[in-house]
Design a protein around this motif. Structure first.
Motif, PDB file in Angstrom:
ATOM      1  N   GLY A  60     -34.120  -7.102  10.922  1.00  0.00           N
ATOM      2  CA  GLY A  60     -33.070  -5.996  11.402  1.00  0.00           C
ATOM      3  C   GLY A  60     -33.377  -4.717  10.688  1.00  0.00           C
ATOM      4  N   LYS A  61     -32.478  -4.007  10.696  1.00  0.00           N
ATOM      5  CA  LYS A  61     -32.498  -2.250  10.299  1.00  0.00           C
ATOM      6  C   LYS A  61     -32.115  -2.466   8.919  1.00  0.00           C
ATOM      7  CE  LYS A  61     -32.065   1.394  12.562  1.00  0.00           C
ATOM      8  NZ  LYS A  61     -31.314   2.506  13.477  1.00  0.00           N
ATOM      9  N   VAL A  62     -33.344  -2.265   8.103  1.00  0.00           N
ATOM     10  CA  VAL A  62     -32.969  -2.151   6.562  1.00  0.00           C
ATOM     11  C   VAL A  62     -33.840  -0.977   6.053  1.00  0.00           C
ATOM     12  CG1 VAL A  62     -33.519  -3.407   4.471  1.00  0.00           C
ATOM     13  CG2 VAL A  62     -33.057  -4.537   6.607  1.00  0.00           C
ATOM     14  N   SER A  63     -32.973  -0.166   5.495  1.00  0.00           N
ATOM     15  CA  SER A  63     -33.778   1.453   5.213  1.00  0.00           C
ATOM     16  C   SER A  63     -34.355   1.079   3.708  1.00  0.00           C
ATOM     17  CB  SER A  63     -32.349   2.333   5.434  1.00  0.00           C
ATOM     18  OG  SER A  63     -33.070   3.636   4.770  1.00  0.00           O
ATOM     19  N   LEU A  64     -35.525   1.374   3.937  1.00  0.00           N
ATOM     20  CA  LEU A  64     -36.114   1.277   2.464  1.00  0.00           C
ATOM     21  C   LEU A  64     -36.840   2.639   2.219  1.00  0.00           C
ATOM     22  CD1 LEU A  64     -38.215  -1.958   3.478  1.00  0.00           C
ATOM     23  CD2 LEU A  64     -36.094  -1.834   1.878  1.00  0.00           C
ATOM     24  N   SER A  65     -36.455   3.563   2.847  1.00  0.00           N
ATOM     25  CA  SER A  65     -37.017   4.804   2.549  1.00  0.00           C
ATOM     26  C   SER A  65     -36.566   5.569   1.207  1.00  0.00           C
ATOM     27  CB  SER A  65     -36.701   6.018   3.869  1.00  0.00           C
ATOM     28  OG  SER A  65     -35.403   5.878   4.091  1.00  0.00           O
ATOM     29  N   LYS A  94     -46.548 -16.219  24.399  1.00  0.00           N
ATOM     30  CA  LYS A  94     -45.980 -14.961  24.401  1.00  0.00           C
ATOM     31  C   LYS A  94     -44.757 -14.848  23.990  1.00  0.00           C
ATOM     32  CE  LYS A  94     -48.915 -13.455  28.460  1.00  0.00           C
ATOM     33  NZ  LYS A  94     -49.497 -14.542  28.843  1.00  0.00           N
ATOM     34  N   MET A  95     -44.592 -15.476  22.803  1.00  0.00           N
ATOM     35  CA  MET A  95     -43.121 -15.436  22.143  1.00  0.00           C
ATOM     36  C   MET A  95     -43.344 -14.911  20.641  1.00  0.00           C
ATOM     37  SD  MET A  95     -41.811 -19.430  22.450  1.00  0.00           S
ATOM     38  CE  MET A  95     -41.012 -19.250  20.710  1.00  0.00           C
ATOM     39  N   GLY A  96     -42.019 -14.455  20.214  1.00  0.00           N
ATOM     40  CA  GLY A  96     -41.980 -14.141  18.590  1.00  0.00           C
ATOM     41  C   GLY A  96     -42.513 -12.993  18.304  1.00  0.00           C
ATOM     42  N   TYR A  97     -43.576 -12.543  18.673  1.00  0.00           N
ATOM     43  CA  TYR A  97     -44.308 -11.436  17.956  1.00  0.00           C
ATOM     44  C   TYR A  97     -43.671 -10.032  18.280  1.00  0.00           C
ATOM     45  CZ  TYR A  97     -46.954 -11.867  22.408  1.00  0.00           C
ATOM     46  OH  TYR A  97     -47.432 -11.949  23.458  1.00  0.00           O
ATOM     47  N   GLY A  98     -43.095 -10.007  19.383  1.00  0.00           N
ATOM     48  CA  GLY A  98     -42.336  -8.867  19.968  1.00  0.00           C
ATOM     49  C   GLY A  98     -41.398  -8.346  18.830  1.00  0.00           C
ATOM     50  N   GLU A  99     -40.428  -9.408  18.451  1.00  0.00           N
ATOM     51  CA  GLU A  99     -39.364  -9.090  17.448  1.00  0.00           C
ATOM     52  C   GLU A  99     -40.157  -8.458  16.340  1.00  0.00           C
ATOM     53  OE1 GLU A  99     -39.610 -11.857  19.193  1.00  0.00           O
ATOM     54  OE2 GLU A  99     -37.477 -12.458  20.148  1.00  0.00           O
ATOM     55  N   GLY A 100     -41.302  -9.106  15.770  1.00  0.00           N
ATOM     56  CA  GLY A 100     -42.084  -8.705  14.575  1.00  0.00           C
ATOM     57  C   GLY A 100     -42.406  -7.106  14.733  1.00  0.00           C
ATOM     58  N   PHE A 101     -43.006  -6.847  16.003  1.00  0.00           N
ATOM     59  CA  PHE A 101     -43.592  -5.523  16.108  1.00  0.00           C
ATOM     60  C   PHE A 101     -42.353  -4.618  16.296  1.00  0.00           C
ATOM     61  CE2 PHE A 101     -47.492  -7.856  17.247  1.00  0.00           C
ATOM     62  CZ  PHE A 101     -48.493  -6.787  16.624  1.00  0.00           C
ATOM     63  N   MET A 152     -41.150  -3.971  12.798  1.00  0.00           N
ATOM     64  CA  MET A 152     -42.313  -2.932  12.065  1.00  0.00           C
ATOM     65  C   MET A 152     -42.377  -1.619  12.628  1.00  0.00           C
ATOM     66  SD  MET A 152     -46.622  -3.847  12.104  1.00  0.00           S
ATOM     67  CE  MET A 152     -46.653  -3.297  13.680  1.00  0.00           C
ATOM     68  N   SER A 153     -41.850  -1.424  13.847  1.00  0.00           N
ATOM     69  CA  SER A 153     -41.893   0.060  14.275  1.00  0.00           C
ATOM     70  C   SER A 153     -40.920   0.876  13.491  1.00  0.00           C
ATOM     71  CB  SER A 153     -41.633   0.146  15.718  1.00  0.00           C
ATOM     72  OG  SER A 153     -40.392  -0.481  15.853  1.00  0.00           O
ATOM     73  N   GLN A 154     -39.925   0.251  13.160  1.00  0.00           N
ATOM     74  CA  GLN A 154     -38.987   1.241  12.340  1.00  0.00           C
ATOM     75  C   GLN A 154     -39.465   1.927  11.013  1.00  0.00           C
ATOM     76  OE1 GLN A 154     -35.318  -0.903  10.239  1.00  0.00           O
ATOM     77  NE2 GLN A 154     -36.725  -2.666  10.811  1.00  0.00           N
TER      78      GLN A 154
END
Ligand SMILES: Nc1nc2c(ncn2[C@@H]2O[C@H](COP(=O)(O)OP(=O)(O)OP(=O)(O)O)[C@@H](O)[C@H]2O)c(=O)[nH]1
Length: 107
Positions: A70-75, A92-99, A102-104
């Motif tokens: 989820g959204k965890v601010s580590l900055s 074709k499942m699962g990695y979308g959530e991972g990416f 990561m994108s945040q």
């Protein structure tokens, strides 16, 4: 500098977890990657005997190092974003959530 590292582990190949952990540890301790987000993907969960997320996390020595989905601010911290997501590339499942996770952390 790299934006992120995506490390793909075969969750079905349990005999090679130790080898995979060694490679991952080398990357995690590389000074030039110290602040780079790590997405660990456990692949092949469509196979019934594949490791669970918890088992993979444990066997890779990551139980105390994942930083939260989820959204965890580590900055504000010096903590390197690191998470484990399970996936099946053939299904074709699962990695979308991972990416997405990561994108945040990529500026
Ligand atoms: N069931 C299943 N098979 C997969 C999946 N992803 C890749 N494979 C298959 O696994 C086989 C071997 O590919 P990999 O595991 O990627 O092999 P590799 O990592 O290049 O080679 P090794 O270093 O020998 O493991 C291929 O036939 C792929 O099609 C998946 O999500 N599920």
């Amino acid at each position: 500098m790299l934006d992120a590292v995506v490390y793909l582990v075969d969750a079905y190949d349990k005999e090679r977890f130790a080898e995979s952990k060694k490679e991952l540890d080398a990357l995690l301790s590389d000074d030039s990657l110290a602040t780079v987000p790590f997405l660990i993907l456990g692949n092949k969960i469509d196979i019934p005997y594949a490791a669970s997320e918890e088992e993979l996390r444990y066997r890779m020595g990551l139980s105390n190092f994942t930083t939260g989905k989820g959204k965890v601010s580590l900055s504000e911290s010096n903590v390197r974003p690191l998470e484990v997501f399970m996936c099946s590339i053939v299904r074709k499942m699962g990695y979308g959530e991972g990416f997405k996770w990561m994108s945040q952390y990529i500026k």
